[in-house]
Design a protein around this motif. Sequence first.
Motif, PDB file in Angstrom:
ATOM      1  N   LYS A 175       3.439  16.725 -41.602  1.00  0.00           N
ATOM      2  CA  LYS A 175       2.604  17.284 -42.901  1.00  0.00           C
ATOM      3  C   LYS A 175       2.251  15.896 -43.615  1.00  0.00           C
ATOM      4  O   LYS A 175       2.444  15.937 -45.042  1.00  0.00           O
ATOM      5  CB  LYS A 175       3.277  18.209 -43.650  1.00  0.00           C
ATOM      6  CG  LYS A 175       3.450  19.615 -42.990  1.00  0.00           C
ATOM      7  CD  LYS A 175       4.082  20.630 -43.942  1.00  0.00           C
ATOM      8  CE  LYS A 175       3.899  21.950 -43.479  1.00  0.00           C
ATOM      9  NZ  LYS A 175       4.462  22.327 -42.056  1.00  0.00           N
ATOM     10  N   MET A 176       1.922  14.845 -43.096  1.00  0.00           N
ATOM     11  CA  MET A 176       1.627  13.559 -43.865  1.00  0.00           C
ATOM     12  C   MET A 176       0.275  13.195 -43.328  1.00  0.00           C
ATOM     13  O   MET A 176      -0.034  11.960 -43.636  1.00  0.00           O
ATOM     14  CB  MET A 176       2.705  12.527 -43.197  1.00  0.00           C
ATOM     15  CG  MET A 176       4.278  13.111 -43.885  1.00  0.00           C
ATOM     16  SD  MET A 176       5.383  11.894 -43.118  1.00  0.00           S
ATOM     17  CE  MET A 176       5.085  10.405 -44.175  1.00  0.00           C
ATOM     18  N   GLU A 215      13.213   7.198 -37.998  1.00  0.00           N
ATOM     19  CA  GLU A 215      11.827   7.990 -38.082  1.00  0.00           C
ATOM     20  C   GLU A 215      10.990   8.307 -39.057  1.00  0.00           C
ATOM     21  O   GLU A 215       9.810   7.988 -39.362  1.00  0.00           O
ATOM     22  CB  GLU A 215      12.190   9.337 -37.471  1.00  0.00           C
ATOM     23  CG  GLU A 215      11.046  10.323 -37.177  1.00  0.00           C
ATOM     24  CD  GLU A 215      11.432  11.497 -36.387  1.00  0.00           C
ATOM     25  OE1 GLU A 215      10.493  12.703 -36.422  1.00  0.00           O
ATOM     26  OE2 GLU A 215      12.323  11.437 -35.633  1.00  0.00           O
ATOM     27  N   GLN A 216      11.703   8.487 -40.336  1.00  0.00           N
ATOM     28  CA  GLN A 216      10.965   8.996 -41.532  1.00  0.00           C
ATOM     29  C   GLN A 216      10.266   7.676 -41.943  1.00  0.00           C
ATOM     30  O   GLN A 216       9.090   7.673 -42.697  1.00  0.00           O
ATOM     31  CB  GLN A 216      11.884   9.418 -42.911  1.00  0.00           C
ATOM     32  CG  GLN A 216      12.162  11.038 -42.401  1.00  0.00           C
ATOM     33  CD  GLN A 216      10.871  11.657 -42.351  1.00  0.00           C
ATOM     34  OE1 GLN A 216      10.059  11.698 -43.081  1.00  0.00           O
ATOM     35  NE2 GLN A 216      10.765  12.510 -41.220  1.00  0.00           N
ATOM     36  N   ALA A 217      10.846   6.607 -41.978  1.00  0.00           N
ATOM     37  CA  ALA A 217      10.615   5.164 -42.392  1.00  0.00           C
ATOM     38  C   ALA A 217       9.343   4.889 -41.707  1.00  0.00           C
ATOM     39  O   ALA A 217       8.282   4.328 -42.019  1.00  0.00           O
ATOM     40  CB  ALA A 217      11.657   3.979 -42.316  1.00  0.00           C
ATOM     41  N   THR A 218       9.396   4.792 -40.085  1.00  0.00           N
ATOM     42  CA  THR A 218       8.167   4.506 -39.522  1.00  0.00           C
ATOM     43  C   THR A 218       6.991   5.663 -39.830  1.00  0.00           C
ATOM     44  O   THR A 218       5.919   5.212 -40.022  1.00  0.00           O
ATOM     45  CB  THR A 218       8.620   5.012 -38.050  1.00  0.00           C
ATOM     46  OG1 THR A 218       9.743   4.017 -37.675  1.00  0.00           O
ATOM     47  CG2 THR A 218       7.566   4.832 -36.997  1.00  0.00           C
ATOM     48  N   LEU A 219       7.260   6.900 -39.944  1.00  0.00           N
ATOM     49  CA  LEU A 219       6.187   7.877 -40.446  1.00  0.00           C
ATOM     50  C   LEU A 219       5.541   7.449 -41.649  1.00  0.00           C
ATOM     51  O   LEU A 219       4.295   7.637 -41.837  1.00  0.00           O
ATOM     52  CB  LEU A 219       6.674   9.142 -40.509  1.00  0.00           C
ATOM     53  CG  LEU A 219       7.192   9.858 -39.053  1.00  0.00           C
ATOM     54  CD1 LEU A 219       7.722  11.387 -39.549  1.00  0.00           C
ATOM     55  CD2 LEU A 219       5.816  10.338 -38.509  1.00  0.00           C
ATOM     56  N   ARG A 220       6.212   7.047 -42.715  1.00  0.00           N
ATOM     57  CA  ARG A 220       5.645   6.532 -43.813  1.00  0.00           C
ATOM     58  C   ARG A 220       4.880   5.138 -43.751  1.00  0.00           C
ATOM     59  O   ARG A 220       3.812   5.297 -44.312  1.00  0.00           O
ATOM     60  CB  ARG A 220       6.634   6.237 -45.067  1.00  0.00           C
ATOM     61  CG  ARG A 220       7.453   7.410 -45.620  1.00  0.00           C
ATOM     62  CD  ARG A 220       8.355   7.161 -46.568  1.00  0.00           C
ATOM     63  NE  ARG A 220       9.469   6.153 -46.419  1.00  0.00           N
ATOM     64  CZ  ARG A 220      10.677   6.637 -45.995  1.00  0.00           C
ATOM     65  NH1 ARG A 220      10.737   8.087 -45.977  1.00  0.00           N
ATOM     66  NH2 ARG A 220      11.620   6.096 -45.752  1.00  0.00           N
ATOM     67  N   ALA A 221       5.307   4.497 -42.922  1.00  0.00           N
ATOM     68  CA  ALA A 221       4.352   3.145 -42.393  1.00  0.00           C
ATOM     69  C   ALA A 221       3.280   3.659 -41.667  1.00  0.00           C
ATOM     70  O   ALA A 221       2.049   3.214 -42.098  1.00  0.00           O
ATOM     71  CB  ALA A 221       5.200   2.300 -41.772  1.00  0.00           C
TER      72      ALA A 221
END
Length: 434
Positions: A175-176, A215-221
């Motif tokens: 959902k990003m 994973e979350q840091a990668t998704l934010r990037a």
Amino acid sequence: MAIRRIALSALLVNRANDRHGELENETAAIAQLFASQEQHMRNLAKDLAAKGEVFEPPLVFPDGDKFVVADGNRRTTCLKLLSSPRRAPTVELQQFFTQLRKQWTGKFPDKIECRVETDRDRVDDILFRRHTGVQGGIGQSTWNDRMKNNFVIRTGKGNGLHVADEIEARLRSAKMLPSRKIPRSNMNRLLSSESLRNRLGISVRKGRLEFIREEQATLRALQRVANDLAARTITLDDIWDTEAKLEYLDDLDREGVLPTVAPKSKPAQASVSTPTHPAPQKPSPAKSTPWPHLIPQVNYGVTWAAHLQRHREIWEELQFKLKLSDHPNAISVLLRVLLELSIDNYIKEKSLISVHENDKLAQKAAKTAEDMYTNGKLDKKYLGEINKLKHGEKLISMDTLNRYVHSPNFNVSPEHLKMLWGTLSTFVVLCLTA
């Protein structure tokens, strides 16, 4: 598409031509075309002079008040040198083009008809469908494997997995996903090589996209990149070549956007927790089929930007062309040259003020390694290995490497060269990815 007559002086021979990869400027691109296929270039120039015209308009795209040649660089180069023979890369070629100009039939053109495309994606689609038939250099030359690979690395086209689709799916699941449509061709271009993907925390392995950072840091990037592309904050012009891609990722790095922490729950997908440019593990060739060259055929994660053109040429000679069994002396000298050029690249890119003009290579290596250690790119044990370069009479020393170049009585051992590369490879790669 538009057909326009454009001044020869307004056309730029493409410094990022897929025939040779990215170079510093037009002059270097012209020189490289002759270095790699001089006879074909001569044949083409003779044909142009004999016929007195260009039969197929070059494909170009606008760049400020100039036009970069996307297809037709050999034709354009020959015309430029017929117009100004002094621009030829050697005295012999200058004389050749001077004499050839006298044979030109009719008035020499100061403008030539060109096909102008403003959409660079369309330019790449056209390039992808061309290049069939050689005709001794008069027709368009077929791309070899390296040329095709340069095209894939630059554009992200034809490399199997559709990276942009995978990223879009991951962002949608989390959902990003941006509200605006992501220009997927631009996303594929930006993430066209493994080393660039790694900086954003992803890797393509066996046809699958995997996270190699938290994973979350990668998704934010990835979300930030997707937003920049969707909002047109970053356009195709901003990521057209390797230098531009690196500049954009460096800006994200300075903002703290890029992921740096490796996941702990999935060891199989993990990578060592390091700064954005991770220190690569020392790869080794398969034991069942020993690689006959110095550098094993594995991906070291180097992004070959334009200023690394000579480094890349030496690297590829050591990785694909020169066999240890046949050319140990040439390999030993090139290894020494590659090490020095790589260290100088790190010093320049990092603006190391501790390095002085009169420092010997061993001192430069030590100061470079110390900076890497300070910034967490290598550990204390490996720092000690590199510091051995300062000591003479040791197998891993600058004295040994210098003897390879200067001593008439020093025997070159292929096994010793392999050991040297095994020790120095991580250091060299870190210097090249500075």
